[in-house]
Each structure stands twice: as C-alpha cells, then as structure tokens.
Design a protein around this motif. Structure first.
Motif, PDB file in Angstrom:
ATOM      1  N   VAL A 138      14.105 -12.566   9.888  1.00  0.00           N
ATOM      2  CA  VAL A 138      14.084 -11.917  11.195  1.00  0.00           C
ATOM      3  C   VAL A 138      14.166 -10.402  11.049  1.00  0.00           C
TER       4      VAL A 138
ATOM      5  N   LEU B 162      11.338  -7.764  12.220  1.00  0.00           N
ATOM      6  CA  LEU B 162      11.611  -6.732  13.203  1.00  0.00           C
ATOM      7  C   LEU B 162      11.106  -5.372  12.739  1.00  0.00           C
TER       8      LEU B 162
ATOM      9  N   PHE C 224      15.645 -13.093  19.004  1.00  0.00           N
ATOM     10  CA  PHE C 224      14.545 -12.482  18.256  1.00  0.00           C
ATOM     11  C   PHE C 224      13.191 -12.833  18.881  1.00  0.00           C
TER      12      PHE C 224
ATOM     13  N   PHE D 161      20.918  -7.808  14.881  1.00  0.00           N
ATOM     14  CA  PHE D 161      20.197  -8.734  14.009  1.00  0.00           C
ATOM     15  C   PHE D 161      20.569  -8.554  12.542  1.00  0.00           C
TER      16      PHE D 161
ATOM     17  N   HIS E  16      18.889  -5.854  19.763  1.00  0.00           N
ATOM     18  CA  HIS E  16      18.194  -6.499  20.882  1.00  0.00           C
ATOM     19  C   HIS E  16      18.778  -5.971  22.174  1.00  0.00           C
TER      20      HIS E  16
END
Length: 537
Positions: free
Chosen positions: A275, A279, A383, A450, A461
C-alpha cells in the motif's frame, strides 16, 4: 600287536555300523540333547544379528569408539556448520543446539552398547560358542566310550564261548584279561556319562538365566531410549523458543493472527509494504489491480516480501507487480480477511435492496470482525477509497475495485456452480465491497497513517466527509461511536434515501455492470451482462 588289531577291528565295525551300540542316556537327556543343537543355532544367529546392530567397534575403548560413531560424526558436522553460519543465523543456532544434542545422544549410545556387549552379546557368545559346544563334545566322547565298552564286551563274550571248547588251551588268563578291559571301558563310560548328564541338567536348570539375557536386552534398550528421550525433551523448548523469537518468517499462506503475533505488527507487512509503495508510485496507474504483472516478477516480489524485504527502487516502476502481490497475499490467507464466520451475514447484507439499510447491515458486520481482521480491513478500505480519488486517471472506480479485489477479500470454501459463482455470487460480493469503499469514511471515521513503520514515506488519508458535523470523531471510544451511529444510521455522503437510491441506480449499478463488461480479460463476464448493460442504458 593283538591289541592294536582289535582296535582296528573296532573302528572298522564303527564305520560300517556292525558294532552294537548301548544307549546310556535317559529319555529326558536324549530330549535335552536335541534341544541343545536348536538352542545353539538360535543363539548363534541372534548373537550375529545383535552384533550387527551395534554401531560402535566392539572391544575398543570409549574414545576410539566415539570417534567412529555415526552420531558423533554428525554432531561434529553440525557444530562446524554452526560455526560457519554464526549465531546471527537461525540455521546457525539450530545447528549448534542440534549438534550438542546429537553429541549427548552419541554418549548415551556408547554407554548403551557397552552394557549390551557385557550383559547380552558376550554371554550369548559363550553359550553358543563355548558352553553348548563343550557339552556336544562330551556327548561325542561318550559315544566313543560306549562303542569301546560294547566292543570290549563283545570280545569278552566271544572269548568266554571259546574257553568252553575242549581244544582251547589256557582259556582262563585270556578271558580274565578281556573282562578287566571290559570293566575298565565301562568305568570310563560311566564317568563320562555322569559328567555329561550333570552338564545337561545344568543347562536345563540355567535356561531361565539364558532367557534373562533377552530381558536384559529390552531393559537396557528401554533405559537408553528413556535417557535419550529426556535429552530430546530438554532441548525441544530451546529450539522452539529460537524459532518463535525469529521474526523473519513467511507471511504468504499464513494466518493473519499468526503473522501479526510473530512480527509484533498491527498491519500485515505485505499489506503495508504494498500500500505505501502504491501510494507513492501507483495511484494514477491505469488498470491497477486489473492488469496482470509478469509471473516471474510477481514470484520474486512475493518471495522477497516473505523475507520481510521490499526493494522500493526496483518495484516503483512496476506498480502492477505490487498490486498483484497484494492481491495474492489476500487470496492466500487461510481464511478470508472478512472471515468465513461472517460470510453469510455479508451475503445477506448485500441482498438488501434499500441502500441505507444495506449500509447499516454492512456496518454491523464490520463491527463483528476480529480485531486483527478489522484493523487490516479498515487499512485496506481507506487505501482503496484514496485510490478512487484518482479514478479519472487510473480508471479504477469503486465498482471496478470491488470486482477485482472482492473475491480476494471474501469467498466461500464450498464449490458452487461456476456460472452461479460468476454471476450471482460475484454481484453479491461487489454489492458488499463497492459501497464500503464509496463510504469508507462513514464505515471507518478519521484519518489513517498508512506508513506505520516509516519505511516508504508517510502519505496520510484525509477524511472526505470532514465537512459533516455529525461524523463520529476518531477520538471517540467504541461505545460513543456506536451511540452516534444508532442516532443516525445513514451514510453521510448523501442527503436523503431517494437521492441515495437514485445515486446508486444511476451510478452504482451502471458502474458495476460497466466494470463487469470492461473487465472481460480477467473475469469473462461479458457474455452474462452484455444484454443487461444495453437495457440499463
């Protein structure tokens, strides 16, 4: 001269079987004689096989015996290997522990074999090769003495008959000499017979002692194995402790709870690693999670993640491999992230037509997830919600993501009809995952960091619904959050029930069907939904 002639005639008679043989042993001793030969055969064979079982060299001292023992050689090999690998390696630790253990087992084996030799092997050898052969040798000697006695008696009887003939001169002296010879032979036979009988009876009386050799064998083996088992039991906890303390363990195919306990993490390493990298380098990649990566690159990436390693520089240029590894991790979990236990509840929620009620039913199921599953599911949904912000670039709407990721988050262990699985079941899973992604901040209020370990940057986020004052605060405890949801069980991303239904009809279903039609390369659903799509338009 005449005596030598008589002896030669006696031997000739023995050879052709003409001399009469007197049986001087009782019936019991004759049975013992037969048993002697059988016992000798069995004992000799057992001694030979038992000796072959001994790993050490018989008769050598402890030091020489130890050097050539296979267990000792193995122990030395392991200890040397441990020195090469070092204590920083788990294999090095294991080799050192096992090498020391094998050395202890070798010493126990040497002691065991010494006792077996002394108490079993050597007595069996004496019985088979000394005691019984001595008795059999005496039996042969007795047989010879019996023949001598019979021959002397025969000559004496013949002489006695001849002495009664009128033409025989001086018959008395010869007859007397033969009688003395006969009596002397009988006396020698009786002495040998008595000695043989005594030895035979002694053999019978000692059979219980001979049997004890085998009892000693089993008792000594039992003691040896008991001590060996104690050694093994004492080392196993240390081995297991080193194994459990070693954090570099595979994560693919392992239960989520096990992986998190071992690694001391809240979010599974493959999920966080993939993740955070996505990102940074994959949010605008078209077809993310849909485009299949190179099989060899995916295999390599999964193997590196299993070792707790991710080369960001190498894989930042290939976000599809990162996305593929994330999908593989989720699919290879022994139990789906959304759990088998809640499967029926998720499916029932997806069948609710009223979207507001469906969302509340989905929220109720979310709140029942175990802590580890809930944390990782929340992390992943947040996510995906962030990924949907870039749907104009990556073409991955919540519906698309639900199609490609849903079957990796929830599945049944039964084997339904393939067509049914590709239609009804897949639609149900999409009906679960898509609304959760669309309303991620309602399901999971608050912001989320994250990059928990700080290894791949730290994207945050943001709360898409922060403008709604009724949104539960991330600082609220569970009871306060539940109370606020009870007061207003409505998704805050829409205003009214009619707007929600219309929005879902106009956007949600169309997205689902469009995504199903547009993802034929992966799911092959076009034949099912092509007509429906036209009708919907």
């Amino acid at each position: 001269m005449k005596k030598q002639f008589n002896r030669m005639r006696q031997l000739a008679n023995q050879t052709v079987g003409r001399a009469e043989k007197t049986e001087v042993l009782s019936e019991d001793l004759l049975q013992v004689e037969k048993r002697l030969d059988l016992v000798k055969q069995v004992t000799h064979s057992t001694h030979k096989k038992l000796t072959a079982c001994l790993q050490g060299q018989q008769g050598t001292d402890v030091e020489k015996r130890s050097k050539k023992l296979p267990l000792t050689i193995l122990a030395q090999c392991m200890v040397e290997g441990a020195a090469v690998l070092g204590d920083d390696s788990l294999l090095g630790k294991m080799l050192k522990l096992c090498g020391d253990t094998e050395e202890k087992l070798a010493q126990e084996l040497i002691q065991f074999e010494f006792e077996i030799e002394k108490d079993v092997v050597e007595p069996l050898y004496v019985l088979a090769e000394v005691d019984i052969p001595n008795i059999q040798k005496q039996r042969k000697h007795l047989a010879k003495l019996v023949l001598d006695m019979d021959s002397s008696r025969t000559r004496f009887q013949q002489s006695s008959k001849s002495s009664s003939h009128p033409s025989t001169l001086q018959p008395g002296a010869k007859s007397e000499s033969l009688r003395e010879e006969m009596e002397e032979a009988a006396n020698r036979m009786e002495i040998c017979r008595d000695q043989l009988s005594a030895d035979m009876y002694s053999f019978v009386a000692k059979e219980i002692d001979y049997a004890n050799y085998f009892q000693t064998l089993i008792e000594t083996q039992a003691e040896y194995h008991r001590k060996s088992l104690e050694i093994l039991h004492s080392i196993l906890p240390q081995i297991k402790a080193h194994q459990e303390a070693w954090v570099e363990k595979p994560s693919f195919g392992k239960s989520l709870e096990e992986h998190l306990n071992i690694s001391g993490r809240e979010i599974a390493f493959p999920i966080e690693a993939c993740v955070t990298v996505l990102l940074e380098c994959g949010m605008q990649e078209e077809g993310l999670f849909r485009v299949a990566p190179s099989a060899s690159k995916l295999k390599k990436l999964k193997a590196s993640l299993d070792c707790g390693v991710l080369d960001v520089q190498e894989y930042s240029a290939d976000p599809h491999a990162i996305a593929g590894a994330l999908k593989s991790y989720l699919r290879e979990l022994p139990e789906p992230l959304m759990t088998t236990e809640l499967y029926d509840e998720w499916i029932q929620a997806s069948n609710i037509q009223d979207m507001d009620k469906r969302l509340q039913a989905l929220l109720a199921a979310c709140e029942k997830l175990p802590t580890d599953n809930a944390n990782n599911f929340r992390y992943l949904i947040k996510f995906l919600a962030k990924l949907s912000d870039y749907q104009d670039e990556n073409k991955m709407t919540p519906g698309n993501m639900a199609i490609v990721l849903g079957p990796n988050l929830l599945w049944t262990h039964t084997e339904p009809n393939m067509t049914e699985m590709m239609t009804t079941l897949s639609l149900q899973i999409v009906g679960i995952i898509e609304p959760i992604i669309q309303h991620a901040d309602w399901f999971f209020p608050g912001e989320i960091e994250f990059n928990l370990t700080g290894s791949y940057g730290s994207p945050i986020h943001t709360n898409h619904n922060s403008n709604y004052s009724s949104m539960p605060s991330p600082d609220m405890d569970q009871s306060d959050r539940k109370q606020q949801h009870d007061q207003s069980r409505r998704p805050l991303s829409v205003a009214t029930d009619n707007m929600m239904l219309e929005f879902y009809k106009k956007d949600g279903v169309l997205i689902i069907l469009t995504c199903i039609y547009s993802s034929t390369t992966e799911w092959r659903f076009d034949f099912t939904f092509r007509g429906g799509l036209d009708g919907g338009q």
